[in-house]
Design a protein around this motif. Structure first.
Motif, short mmCIF file in Angstrom:
data_model
loop_
_atom_site.label_atom_id
_atom_site.label_comp_id
_atom_site.label_asym_id
_atom_site.label_seq_id
_atom_site.Cartn_x
_atom_site.Cartn_y
_atom_site.Cartn_z
N LYS A 98 31.22 9.52 149.48
CA LYS A 98 31.14 8.72 150.68
C LYS A 98 32.43 8.85 151.49
N PRO B 32 33.75 14.30 155.23
CA PRO B 32 33.01 15.01 156.28
C PRO B 32 32.27 16.22 155.71
N LYS B 33 31.20 16.62 156.41
CA LYS B 33 30.42 17.77 155.96
C LYS B 33 31.28 19.01 155.82
N SER B 34 32.22 19.20 156.75
CA SER B 34 33.06 20.39 156.72
C SER B 34 33.83 20.48 155.41
N ILE C 9 32.90 19.07 152.48
CA ILE C 9 31.94 19.34 151.40
C ILE C 9 31.66 20.84 151.29
N TYR C 10 31.39 21.48 152.44
CA TYR C 10 31.05 22.90 152.40
C TYR C 10 32.28 23.76 152.08
N ASP D 129 24.70 20.37 147.84
CA ASP D 129 25.41 19.91 149.05
C ASP D 129 24.95 18.51 149.45
N ASN D 130 23.65 18.26 149.39
CA ASN D 130 23.14 16.93 149.73
C ASN D 130 23.61 15.89 148.71
N GLN E 118 25.87 26.42 147.93
CA GLN E 118 25.37 25.15 148.47
C GLN E 118 23.88 24.94 148.26
N MET F 198 27.26 14.98 149.49
CA MET F 198 27.39 14.14 150.69
C MET F 198 27.07 12.69 150.37
N ARG F 199 26.17 12.49 149.43
CA ARG F 199 25.83 11.12 149.05
C ARG F 199 26.89 10.51 148.13
#
Length: 323
Positions: free
Chosen positions: A36, A39-41, A43-44, A28-29, A61, A32-33
């Motif tokens: 770019k 949003p986090k939502s 990604i998850y 997950d991290n 995750q 996120m990188r």
């Protein structure tokens, strides 16, 4: 990290090969990188739905990457890459630096990163001033109005180890804070659960919530006490948002100059006496070096404006503790 596939304007499937630099990072991290602007939502969501695959298999995750993994990332429409041409390069006072770790003395009034109405912060300015640096990532956060020691990883492995130390509460982090009132005890443990919420105006706040909040632990040591104020050292055993500010305010000892949880009438009077910021400073940090494991002790002295206000208190109020 190696990207495969054509780089076109239309979203397309990406296939990423994990190298040694990214090995050990949570998926997950990593996403996120790499993604770019996503949003986090989102990604998850793509992780939960199975649209992200590692070596053609589904993962959750918490999966940690292994060198040689092939990651499939589904088509995503992302925001345009941020224009950093307007970010001024800036160096900050260095407390410690080697090939793996950078510790700076962050001034008050500077955000650690861009976002929430701030176009850039410490990390963007450091990257701009060090174009030769291949990797610079924040290991933790400090509030914008808090000064003091801020850790930055210069290598992926060092950053991961710093995150592990933080998660294990293996860092001895201590702050100096000036509070309104006469702190009564030489040493006091504060264990009050905290929860985050949004105000009607959409601003982030934190409150004590013993039923639904997250466990939070601060240790307060009295350093000096005057007629109307106390200088305390606060060791945080957990790193909740606004933990020190909320813990002390809840007990009736708001931080001098705190514009979110403090005594606003007092803050106005303090500005006339020379204190124009929140009195909270990340003063010391003890940890095992993230690569060598050697003990490391870092310290940042009180900034001039805070030291001057302590001198003002000494001149106008009689100290009855720690003088």
């Amino acid at each position: 990290m190696v990207l495969q596939g054509k780089n076109t304007s239309a979203p397309a499937v990406q296939r990423v090969l994990v190298d040694e630099q990214d090995a050990g990072q949570r998926i997950d991290n990593f996403l996120m990188r790499v993604c770019k602007g996503a949003p986090k939502s989102l990604i998850y969501r793509i992780l939960r739905s199975g649209e992200v695959r590692v070596n053609r298999g589904r993962i959750d995750q918490t999966y940690r990457l292994v060198a040689g993994d092939e990651i499939r990332i589904p088509p995503l429409r992302l925001a345009e890459k941020a224009d950093t041409s307007h970010v001024p390069g800036r160096e900050f006072p260095v407390v410690f630096e080697d090939e793996a770790l950078l510790a700076i003395d962050k001034p008050a009034g500077v955000a650690v990163h861009g976002g929430s109405g701030v176009s850039f912060g410490v990390i963007e300015q450091l990257r701009q001033s060090r174009p030769e640096a291949h990797f610079l990532e924040l290991a933790h956060r400090l509030d914008r109005e808090t000064s003091g020691i801020l850790l930055i990883g210069k290598k992926r492995a060092a950053l991961k180890r710093l995150h592990d130390l933080l998660r294990e509460s293996a860092l001895d982090k201590r702050y100096l804070a000036l509070v309104s009132g006469r702190w009564p005890n030489p040493v006091q443990h504060i264990r009050l659960a905290l929860t985050r919420y949004l105000t009607d105006e959409g601003e982030r706040r934190v409150a004590v919530d013993e039923e639904g909040g997250k466990a939070s632990h601060s240790i307060v040591r009295l350093v000096r006490r005057w007629q109307n104020f106390s200088l305390v050292e606060v060791q945080i055993k957990t790193g909740r948002t606004h933990q020190i500010r909320v813990h002390l305010t809840h007990l009736g000892f708001p931080l001098a100059g705190d514009d979110k949880y403090g005594d606003f009438a007092l803050n106005k009077a303090l500005q006339k006496s020379g204190l124009k910021r929140m009195f909270l400073h990340a003063a010391s940090l003890k940890l095992a070096h993230p690569v060598s494991d050697e003990p490391l002790e870092l310290a940042a002295p009180l900034p001039r404006e805070l030291a001057d206000f302590v001198a003002h208190l000494d001149a106008t109020e009689k100290a009855d503790y720690g003088a």
